[in-house]
Design a protein around this motif. Structure first.
Motif, mmCIF file in Angstrom:
data_model
loop_
_atom_site.group_PDB
_atom_site.id
_atom_site.type_symbol
_atom_site.label_atom_id
_atom_site.label_comp_id
_atom_site.label_asym_id
_atom_site.label_seq_id
_atom_site.Cartn_x
_atom_site.Cartn_y
_atom_site.Cartn_z
ATOM 1 N N THR A 1 -5.114 5.479 -2.004
ATOM 2 C CA THR A 1 -4.038 4.485 -1.900
ATOM 3 C C THR A 1 -4.156 3.480 -3.026
ATOM 4 O OG1 THR A 1 -5.381 3.138 -0.428
ATOM 5 C CG2 THR A 1 -3.872 4.691 0.602
ATOM 6 N N THR B 1 0.834 -1.193 0.000
ATOM 7 C CA THR B 1 0.000 0.000 0.000
ATOM 8 C C THR B 1 0.869 1.242 0.000
ATOM 9 O OG1 THR B 1 -1.702 -1.173 1.240
ATOM 10 C CG2 THR B 1 -1.823 1.218 1.219
ATOM 11 N N GLN B 2 0.582 2.150 -0.911
ATOM 12 C CA GLN B 2 1.307 3.411 -0.949
ATOM 13 C C GLN B 2 0.667 4.368 0.047
ATOM 14 O OE1 GLN B 2 1.293 5.493 -4.643
ATOM 15 N NE2 GLN B 2 3.175 6.564 -4.160
ATOM 16 N N GLU B 3 1.447 4.853 0.984
ATOM 17 C CA GLU B 3 0.928 5.715 2.032
ATOM 18 C C GLU B 3 0.563 7.088 1.478
ATOM 19 O OE1 GLU B 3 0.246 4.793 5.067
ATOM 20 O OE2 GLU B 3 0.937 2.767 4.625
ATOM 21 N N PRO B 4 -0.476 7.722 2.052
ATOM 22 C CA PRO B 4 -0.866 9.059 1.605
ATOM 23 C C PRO B 4 0.195 10.095 1.953
ATOM 24 C CG PRO B 4 -2.092 8.412 3.570
ATOM 25 C CD PRO B 4 -1.351 7.204 3.117
ATOM 26 N N ASN C 1 -7.837 12.343 3.345
ATOM 27 C CA ASN C 1 -6.848 12.680 2.310
ATOM 28 C C ASN C 1 -7.442 13.546 1.195
ATOM 29 O OD1 ASN C 1 -4.730 11.119 3.548
ATOM 30 N ND2 ASN C 1 -5.728 9.281 2.752
ATOM 31 N N LYS D 1 -3.102 -0.359 -4.116
ATOM 32 C CA LYS D 1 -2.648 -1.664 -3.644
ATOM 33 C C LYS D 1 -2.162 -2.473 -4.830
ATOM 34 C CE LYS D 1 -5.710 -1.810 0.372
ATOM 35 N NZ LYS D 1 -6.753 -2.580 1.082
#
Length: 292
Positions: free
Chosen positions: A154, A33-36, A73, A156
């Protein structure tokens, strides 16, 4: 053939291999997962976007209003003065400002009219630019009051198991083969001969037709070996030519001329490394192995 050998070697470890592969499938298939982005960094980047939009409207005096954090976000920039927005310029300005701030490339941008909150223009940007949804700019949005909302989402990603499966299986097989081979009992070195004899610094192994000196192996021919065995049995004694010829050649039904002298010469050269050993010629009689 090779496959059969490998299967025989890994059969005792078949169950552990299956377990390891299943565990690997679970671990390697986990999503990443790419973090905000950080709150303050986003606000600074959006203020820069607002500044660029005002400049594109020939407005260098209006102050960019504070950025509102809407939660989840989502961030909003609302202008207090009317302005026109060209979609192409907006996309490029947001992209440039976010890149300078090292922000994620995964976001949705919406331009809404202040009067009715209707979306006048929107687009989606993804990490892979080619998969993003960026409609053609078309005509510029007429001068009006607008709010710009940016929502980060995000992504995934799933790593294909096949990417890791083959190297993992090969590694496991390699380790199992290594363990299997290491666990095999080492072959016990068999003694060369129980009938070895010592001559000076040499060790003579008649059954193997060889001399060994300080780990150096000297191969003897069958005739040389037979001659040396006779000399060792009677060291420092003269052995007649007739005796040597009879025992080495004539007893086997072979009559020789100068063969004896030739083999004696060869044997003498192989023994010359030890000065304490001499194979001397007693003229007209025979030969003698002198050992100090």
């Amino acid at each position: 053939m090779l496959f059969t050998v490998i299967m025989k070697l890994i059969r005792p470890f078949f169950k552990p291999v299956i377990v390891l592969i299943l565990v690997s499938m679970v671990l390697q298939s986990c999503t990443k997962t790419q973090e905000p982005a950080a709150n303050q960094v986003v606000k600074i980047a959006l203020r820069d976007v607002g500044h660029q939009l005002l400049l594109s409207n020939q407005d260098s005096t209006t102050v960019v209003p504070p950025i509102q954090d809407l939660g989840d976000n989502r961030y909003q920039l609302q202008f207090n003065t009317p302005l026109s927005i060209h979609p192409d310029s907006l996309v490029q300005q947001v992209k440039t400002s976010f890149k300078k701030a090292n922000l994620p490339n995964n976001y949705i941008t919406e331009v809404q009219r202040c009067s009715d909150n209707q979306v006048a223009y929107s687009y989606q940007m993804k990490q892979d630019i080619e998969q993003g949804i960026v409609p053609c700019g078309g005509r510029a949005l007429k001068q009006d009051c607008y709010t710009i909302t940016v929502a980060f989402y995000t992504i995934k990603t799933t790593t294909p198991f096949a990417y890791y499966a083959i190297p993992l299986v090969l590694l496991i097989i390699g380790l199992l083969l290594y363990v299997k081979l290491k666990s095999k009992p080492k072959a016990t070195a068999q003694p060369i001969s129980t009938n070895a004899k010592t001559i000076g610094s040499f060790t003579f192994y008649p059954e193997q037709n060889k001399l060994i000196k300080h780990a150096k192996e000297i191969t003897l021919s069958k005739k040389e070996c037979e001659l040396l065995s006779i000399f060792i049995a009677q060291p420092n004694q003269i052995i007649k030519r007739e005796t040597l010829s009879k025992r080495v050649w004539e007893d086997h039904g072979v009559v020789v001329g100068r063969s004896l002298d030739t083999y004696i010469s060869k044997l003498r050269k192989k023994l010359q490394e030890d000065q304490r050993i001499k194979l001397t010629n007693v003229h007209g009689v025979g030969y003698k192995l002198e050992v100090e």
